[in-house]
Design a protein around this motif. Structure first.
Motif, PDB file in Angstrom:
ATOM      1  N   PRO A   1       0.817  -1.227   0.000  1.00  0.00           N
ATOM      2  CA  PRO A   1       0.000   0.000   0.000  1.00  0.00           C
ATOM      3  C   PRO A   1       0.844   1.267   0.000  1.00  0.00           C
ATOM      4  O   PRO A   1       0.523   2.226  -0.715  1.00  0.00           O
ATOM      5  N   ILE A   2       1.920   1.293   0.790  1.00  0.00           N
ATOM      6  CA  ILE A   2       2.774   2.472   0.819  1.00  0.00           C
ATOM      7  C   ILE A   2       3.435   2.699  -0.541  1.00  0.00           C
ATOM      8  O   ILE A   2       3.566   3.839  -1.011  1.00  0.00           O
ATOM      9  N   ALA A   3       3.833   1.630  -1.206  1.00  0.00           N
ATOM     10  CA  ALA A   3       4.436   1.749  -2.536  1.00  0.00           C
ATOM     11  C   ALA A   3       3.427   2.303  -3.535  1.00  0.00           C
ATOM     12  O   ALA A   3       3.769   3.123  -4.391  1.00  0.00           O
TER      13      ALA A   3
ATOM     14  N   THR B   1      -5.748   4.022   1.931  1.00  0.00           N
ATOM     15  CA  THR B   1      -4.497   3.352   1.587  1.00  0.00           C
ATOM     16  C   THR B   1      -3.590   3.249   2.811  1.00  0.00           C
ATOM     17  O   THR B   1      -2.897   2.238   3.004  1.00  0.00           O
ATOM     18  N   ILE B   2      -3.600   4.292   3.628  1.00  0.00           N
ATOM     19  CA  ILE B   2      -2.806   4.249   4.862  1.00  0.00           C
ATOM     20  C   ILE B   2      -3.343   3.160   5.802  1.00  0.00           C
ATOM     21  O   ILE B   2      -2.573   2.425   6.435  1.00  0.00           O
ATOM     22  N   ARG B   3      -4.660   3.036   5.873  1.00  0.00           N
ATOM     23  CA  ARG B   3      -5.233   1.961   6.699  1.00  0.00           C
ATOM     24  C   ARG B   3      -4.839   0.593   6.156  1.00  0.00           C
ATOM     25  O   ARG B   3      -4.570  -0.343   6.923  1.00  0.00           O
ATOM     26  N   ASP B   4      -4.807   0.466   4.834  1.00  0.00           N
ATOM     27  CA  ASP B   4      -4.324  -0.788   4.236  1.00  0.00           C
ATOM     28  C   ASP B   4      -2.879  -1.049   4.645  1.00  0.00           C
ATOM     29  O   ASP B   4      -2.487  -2.201   4.903  1.00  0.00           O
ATOM     30  N   ALA B   5      -2.090   0.028   4.690  1.00  0.00           N
ATOM     31  CA  ALA B   5      -0.689  -0.120   5.090  1.00  0.00           C
ATOM     32  C   ALA B   5      -0.581  -0.514   6.557  1.00  0.00           C
ATOM     33  O   ALA B   5       0.319  -1.276   6.938  1.00  0.00           O
ATOM     34  N   GLN B   6      -1.492  -0.021   7.386  1.00  0.00           N
ATOM     35  CA  GLN B   6      -1.510  -0.440   8.786  1.00  0.00           C
ATOM     36  C   GLN B   6      -1.843  -1.926   8.903  1.00  0.00           C
ATOM     37  O   GLN B   6      -1.219  -2.661   9.663  1.00  0.00           O
TER      38      GLN B   6
ATOM     39  N   LEU C   1       7.946  10.642   6.523  1.00  0.00           N
ATOM     40  CA  LEU C   1       7.596  11.092   7.869  1.00  0.00           C
ATOM     41  C   LEU C   1       6.468  10.271   8.503  1.00  0.00           C
ATOM     42  O   LEU C   1       6.206  10.402   9.696  1.00  0.00           O
ATOM     43  N   ILE C   2       5.800   9.443   7.697  1.00  0.00           N
ATOM     44  CA  ILE C   2       4.738   8.600   8.243  1.00  0.00           C
ATOM     45  C   ILE C   2       5.357   7.568   9.184  1.00  0.00           C
ATOM     46  O   ILE C   2       6.255   6.826   8.777  1.00  0.00           O
ATOM     47  N   PRO C   3       4.911   7.504  10.434  1.00  0.00           N
ATOM     48  CA  PRO C   3       5.500   6.539  11.376  1.00  0.00           C
ATOM     49  C   PRO C   3       5.310   5.101  10.895  1.00  0.00           C
ATOM     50  O   PRO C   3       4.198   4.676  10.583  1.00  0.00           O
ATOM     51  N   ARG C   4       6.386   4.372  10.808  1.00  0.00           N
ATOM     52  CA  ARG C   4       6.326   2.988  10.362  1.00  0.00           C
ATOM     53  C   ARG C   4       6.069   2.063  11.555  1.00  0.00           C
ATOM     54  O   ARG C   4       6.372   2.384  12.712  1.00  0.00           O
ATOM     55  N   ALA C   5       5.500   0.920  11.252  1.00  0.00           N
ATOM     56  CA  ALA C   5       5.244  -0.064  12.293  1.00  0.00           C
ATOM     57  C   ALA C   5       6.553  -0.643  12.791  1.00  0.00           C
ATOM     58  O   ALA C   5       7.516  -0.803  12.026  1.00  0.00           O
ATOM     59  N   ALA C   6       6.592  -0.939  14.083  1.00  0.00           N
ATOM     60  CA  ALA C   6       7.792  -1.544  14.654  1.00  0.00           C
ATOM     61  C   ALA C   6       7.932  -2.965  14.116  1.00  0.00           C
ATOM     62  O   ALA C   6       6.932  -3.677  13.949  1.00  0.00           O
TER      63      ALA C   6
END
Length: 207
Positions: A85-87, A143-148, A196-201
């Motif tokens: 999603p981020i891509a 899309t950000i929710r998909d990335a989450q 700058l979007i916080p990435r998941a650990a």
């Protein structure tokens, strides 16, 4: 049985949109539209209404197409070219920034132009613009929710707010590109905003 129109409606609307895009609402007369389309005043009024009706029509059509394209390019699924999603988000936003940067002449986005020209004094235009902005920001947020869900972005990120942040970035690029700001810099601006979007650990190793 009504008479068949002697013109292609889609072609006429595109010509009208381009005329408004170039000269704006106030700078476009009915006679300008007649000359651009080759239609008489009566034909235009009968088919589309007055100048304001036609302006709102082409603006609404443009906004719907813009939102539909964004949703199509950002959505995932088995047919997605980019599974991340981020891509997908980065690919879409960089592509839009490059359109603004390298188009000649720099006329920018019709949504931005109409909003700046008319939204402050025309409620129909303002409503259409607000809906388009909400829908575009919503497409980014989805899309950000998909990335989450994919473990790419931190769960505590407010996707709705971030969707509007990205919308603001790309709308700003639309504006400053008209001053012929370097296209490489504009592309890097998009990539920097996404970085700058916080990435998941990363998952903790067991053991």
């Amino acid at each position: 049985m009504g008479r068949k129109r002697g013109f292609d409606e889609a072609t006429v609307l595109q010509v009208v949109r381009d005329q408004f895009w170039t000269t704006g609402f106030a700078g476009t007369s009915t006679y300008d539209l007649m000359e651009a389309t080759g239609l008489g005043k009566g034909s235009i009024y009968k088919a589309f209404g007055n100048k304001h009706d036609l302006y709102v029509r082409v603006f609404s059509d443009y906004c719907q197409g813009l939102v539909a394209e964004a949703r199509e390019r950002l959505q995932g699924g088995p047919e997605a070219v980019l599974p991340s999603p981020i891509a997908r988000l980065e690919c879409y936003l960089v592509a839009v920034a490059n359109v603004f940067a390298y188009e000649s002449p720099h006329r920018g986005c019709f949504l931005s132009k109409v909003t700046a020209d008319r939204a402050g004094e025309d409620e129909k235009v303002a409503q259409t613009a607000r809906r388009a902005f909400d829908d575009l920001a919503g497409a980014f947020a989805a899309t950000i929710r998909d990335a989450q869900d994919a473990g790419e972005v931190a769960d505590d990120v407010d996707s709705s707010a971030l969707g509007y942040v990205l919308l603001s970035v790309i709308r700003g690029i639309d504006s400053i590109a008209k001053a012929d700001v370097d296209g490489v810099m504009l592309e890097q601006t998009v990539r920097s905003a996404l970085a700058l979007i916080p990435r998941a650990a990363p998952p903790r190793a067991e053991g």
